[in-house]
Motif scaffolding. Structure first.
Motif, PDB file in Angstrom:
ATOM      1  N   LEU A 131       0.822  -1.217   0.000  1.00 20.78           N
ATOM      2  CA  LEU A 131       0.000   0.000   0.000  1.00 20.78           C
ATOM      3  C   LEU A 131       0.853   1.264   0.000  1.00 20.78           C
ATOM      4  O   LEU A 131       1.989   1.268   0.464  1.00 20.78           O
ATOM      5  N   THR A 132       0.234   2.338  -0.485  1.00 18.26           N
ATOM      6  CA  THR A 132       0.785   3.680  -0.324  1.00 18.26           C
ATOM      7  C   THR A 132      -0.380   4.525   0.217  1.00 18.26           C
ATOM      8  O   THR A 132      -1.347   3.983   0.725  1.00 18.26           O
ATOM      9  N   GLU A 133      -0.277   5.855   0.098  1.00 17.31           N
ATOM     10  CA  GLU A 133      -1.389   6.669   0.585  1.00 17.31           C
ATOM     11  C   GLU A 133      -2.536   6.606  -0.411  1.00 17.31           C
ATOM     12  O   GLU A 133      -2.322   6.684  -1.614  1.00 17.31           O
ATOM     13  N   LEU A 136      -9.186   2.507  -0.030  1.00 26.01           N
ATOM     14  CA  LEU A 136      -9.352   1.073  -0.201  1.00 26.01           C
ATOM     15  C   LEU A 136     -10.732   0.733   0.346  1.00 26.01           C
ATOM     16  O   LEU A 136     -11.156   1.324   1.333  1.00 26.01           O
ATOM     17  N   GLU A 137     -11.431  -0.211  -0.284  1.00 29.67           N
ATOM     18  CA  GLU A 137     -12.717  -0.650   0.253  1.00 29.67           C
ATOM     19  C   GLU A 137     -12.646  -2.105   0.633  1.00 29.67           C
ATOM     20  O   GLU A 137     -12.264  -2.946  -0.178  1.00 29.67           O
ATOM     21  N   LEU A 138     -12.980  -2.426   1.862  1.00 27.23           N
ATOM     22  CA  LEU A 138     -13.046  -3.813   2.303  1.00 27.23           C
ATOM     23  C   LEU A 138     -14.450  -4.032   2.847  1.00 27.23           C
ATOM     24  O   LEU A 138     -14.796  -3.497   3.907  1.00 27.23           O
ATOM     25  N   ARG A 303      -7.668   8.332  -4.871  1.00 23.74           N
ATOM     26  CA  ARG A 303      -6.781   7.376  -5.517  1.00 23.74           C
ATOM     27  C   ARG A 303      -6.661   6.096  -4.707  1.00 23.74           C
ATOM     28  O   ARG A 303      -6.665   6.135  -3.474  1.00 23.74           O
ATOM     29  N   SER A 304      -6.529   4.962  -5.426  1.00 29.65           N
ATOM     30  CA  SER A 304      -6.395   3.684  -4.730  1.00 29.65           C
ATOM     31  C   SER A 304      -5.115   3.646  -3.907  1.00 29.65           C
ATOM     32  O   SER A 304      -4.069   4.153  -4.309  1.00 29.65           O
ATOM     33  N   ALA A 305      -5.206   3.012  -2.749  1.00 31.11           N
ATOM     34  CA  ALA A 305      -4.029   2.871  -1.882  1.00 31.11           C
ATOM     35  C   ALA A 305      -3.125   1.726  -2.341  1.00 31.11           C
ATOM     36  O   ALA A 305      -2.007   1.597  -1.845  1.00 31.11           O
ATOM     37  N   LEU A 306      -3.618   0.899  -3.286  1.00 33.23           N
ATOM     38  CA  LEU A 306      -2.791  -0.230  -3.732  1.00 33.23           C
ATOM     39  C   LEU A 306      -1.607   0.297  -4.527  1.00 33.23           C
ATOM     40  O   LEU A 306      -1.766   1.080  -5.468  1.00 33.23           O
ATOM     41  N   LEU A 307      -0.429  -0.123  -4.159  1.00 37.32           N
ATOM     42  CA  LEU A 307       0.802   0.415  -4.742  1.00 37.32           C
ATOM     43  C   LEU A 307       1.090  -0.275  -6.068  1.00 37.32           C
ATOM     44  O   LEU A 307       1.169  -1.500  -6.134  1.00 37.32           O
TER      45      LEU A 307
END
Ligand SMILES: [Zn+2]
Ligand SMILES: [Zn+2]
Length: 443
Positions: A131-133, A136-138, A303-307
Motif C-alpha cells: 500500500l501507499t497513501e 481502499l474498500e473492504l 486514488r487507490s491505496a494499492l501500490l
C-alpha cells in the motif's frame, strides 16, 4: 464497528503481574463491521489469542492491515492460526517500498534460523498487497491510509463504516514539538502535523501512539513515538470523541500507564475539551454506533491505496549540501532504498540539476558556506516557471537545536518538511521513501 484490543503494548511483549490490567501483548486490534467484514490491525503477539478464537469460527475471510513491519507489529504472524487453517482466505496489507518487500520481510522472520515453519507452510489462501497513501474498500468499510513519522515506512489507517469512524495511528512521532511549552491544542506550525490532525478529523475513536510523555520524550527523540500530551492535542484539534492511548512503553507497569492517562486527561481538561482519554487495555471491547446505514464515506473517494510497481520503482533525490561527509552518509542511507543521488552545492547548480535529473525530492541544508543560503534556494525553486521545480518537495536539514522561528521562516520560504542533524539513517530512509512515493503518485 466493534473494536477489540488483543495487544496494546509497544516495542516488546511484557507479560506478568505488573501489566495485567492494560496488557502485555504487542499491537493487535480486531475490527468487525455490521456486515461482518473482519479487519485485523497489526499482527503483534496479541494475534496469537485472536487467531485461536478465529481459526474455528466464521468468517473465514479476513483482512490483515499491518502499519509497518517492526517486530512488535508482526511477531504474531507465524502464530496466527487462521493462516494455517485450510478454507480460510486472508489478504495481508502493509506499506510497500520497493518490489515484493512485504512477502520477503515476512518470510525473513520465518527463515530457518528463526522459525520451525516458513511462509510456504501457510495452509490458508493468503494474498499480499503493498500500500501507499490512498483509499481502499473492504466490505462495507472505507479505508484511507496516510504515512506516519517513524524510522520505518509506516501507514496509519482511517476506517469509516456507515457514519462511524475509527483511526489507528501508532508508531508516530510529531514532526516537531514546536511550539514548545504551549497550552493544549495550540495551532501546529508543521504542515505535516496539520495533515496528521486532518487524518484524525471527527473520529469517534482514535487509537494513538502515546508511548512517552513530554518529560521523557527528549531522551527518545527520533525513536518514532508520541508524547501523550501531543496525542491529546491532535485529538482535540481534530474534534475526535474518544482517544485510546496505545503502544504502552514496556518500562511502564499498570500504575505508570494510569499516570500517563492522568497526564492526558489533565491536558484535555486544561482547555475544557470533552475528549475522553483512556488507556487501550487488552480484552477491552468498544462498540462504535453506525448512525447512517449504507452511507458513502469520504474514505471511498480518491486514488487507490494499492501500490503499483511503476510507482514503487527507482527514484532520484537531489542533495544540496556542501558538507561531503554528510552527503556520503546520506548517500549510504539512501542506497538501501534504491535511490539515485544527484549533488549540488549552490543555487545555480541546484536548479540545473533539478531541471536535468527531475528528482522526486530535494534534501537541502539550510546553512551553506557559499553566498546562497538554503532559504534563498528554496525561494528560487518556488518561483521557477517550471512547475516540476516549483512544486518539488524540499526536505530541509537543520541543526539539532532548531528554533521555532527558523522553522516558520523555512516553511514561509517553501520548505515541505525538515530533519534535524545528526541524521538518523532509518528515519531519513523512511521519510525520503514516503515523500518519493507521494511525488510519484502525483505524476
Ligand atoms: Zn511498535
Ligand atoms: Zn515501530
Amino acid at each position: 464497528m466493534r473494536v477489540r484490543f488483543w495487544g496494546t503494548r509497544g516495542s516488546i511483549a511484557k507479560p506478568g503481574p505488573a501489566t495485567l490490567r492494560h496488557g502485555g501483548n504487542t499491537s493487535c486490534v480486531e475490527v468487525r463491521s455490521s456486515d461482518g467484514t473482519l479487519v485485523v490491525l497489526d499482527c503483534g503477539t496479541g494475534a496469537h489469542a485472536l487467531g485461536r478464537e478465529l481459526a474455528h469460527r466464521s468468517p473465514t475471510r479476513g483482512h490483515l492491515l499491518i502499519g509497518h513491519t517492526h517486530w512488535d507489529h508482526i511477531q504474531g504472524f507465524p502464530f496466527f492460526e487462521p493462516l494455517f487453517t485450510p478454507g480460510h482466505h486472508w489478504s495481508v496489507y502493509a506499506p510497500g517500498g520497493r518490489g515484493r518487500q512485504l512477502e520477503e520481510t515476512l518470510a525473513g522472520q520465518m527463515a530457518y534460523e528463526y522459525s520451525p515453519i516458513d511462509l510456504e507452510s501457510l495452509r490458508a489462501r493468503v494474498e499480499f498487497h503493498e500500500l501507499t497513501e490512498g483509499t481502499l474498500e473492504l466490505g462495507d468499510i472505507g479505508i484511507r491510509t496516510q504515512y506516519l513519522n517513524h524510522p520505518a515506512l509506516t501507514l496509519g489507517y482511517r476506517l469509516e463504516c456507515n457514519g462511524a469512524t475509527l483511526v489507528y495511528a501508532t508508531d508516530h512521532e510529531p514532526h516537531t514539538l514546536h511550539p514548545e511549552g504551549a497550552a493544549a491544542a495550540t495551532a501546529l506550525i508543521h504542515p505535516e502535523d496539520r495533515r496528521h490532525v486532518r487524518f484524525l478529523e471527527g473520529a469517534d475513536l482514535v487509537i494513538h501512539d502515546a508511548q512517552y510523555t513530554l518529560a521523557d520524550f527528549p531522551a527518545h527523540a527520533g525513536w518514532g513515538h508520541t508524547p501523550v500530551e501531543r496525542a491529546v492535542d491532535y485529538a482535540i484539534l481534530a474534534r475526535a470523541k474518544r482517544l485510546a492511548l496505545f503502544h504502552h512503553d514496556p518500562k511502564r507497569h499498570d500504575e505508570a500507564v494510569d499516570r500517563v492517562v492522568a497526564t492526558g486527561q489533565a491536558r484535555a481538561r486544561e482547555v475544557g475539551s470533552p475528549l475522553e482519554v483512556f488507556a487501550a487495555s487488552e480484552g477491552q471491547v468498544i462498540e462504535l454506533p453506525e448512525p447512517v446505514s449504507q452511507g458513502r464515506p469520504a474514505s471511498r473517494r480518491g486514488r487507490s491505496a494499492l501500490l503499483s510497481q511503476a510507482v514503487a520503482g527507482a527514484a532520484r533525490v537531489l542533495i544540496v549540501d556542501d558538507d561531503p561527509v554528510l552527503v556520503t552518509e546520506l548517500e549510504k542511507a539512501l542506497e538501501s532504498e534504491g535511490v539515485r543521488v544527484e549533488r549540488a552545492t549552490d543555487c545555480e547548480s541546484a536548479r540545473r540539476a533539478a531541471r536535468e535529473a527531475r528528482p522526486g525530492l530535494m534534501l537541502l541544508d539550510l546553512r551553506l558556506a557559499g553566498p546562497d543560503d538554503g532559504l534563498d534556494i528554496c525561494r528560487a525553486l518556488r518561483a521557477d516557471p517550471d512547475p516540476a521545480l516549483a512544486r518539488l518537495p524540499v526536505l530541509v536539514l537543520t541543526g539539532a537545536r532548531v528554533k521555532e522561528s527558523d522553522l516558520v521562516d523555512a516553511f514561509a520560504a517553501g520548505a515541505t518538511d525538515y530533519l534535524t542533524k545528526p541524521i538518523k539513517p532509518t528515519l531519513v530512509r523512511s521519510r525520503v521513501r514516503g515523500w518519493l512515493l507521494r511525488a510519484a503518485a502525483r505524476v
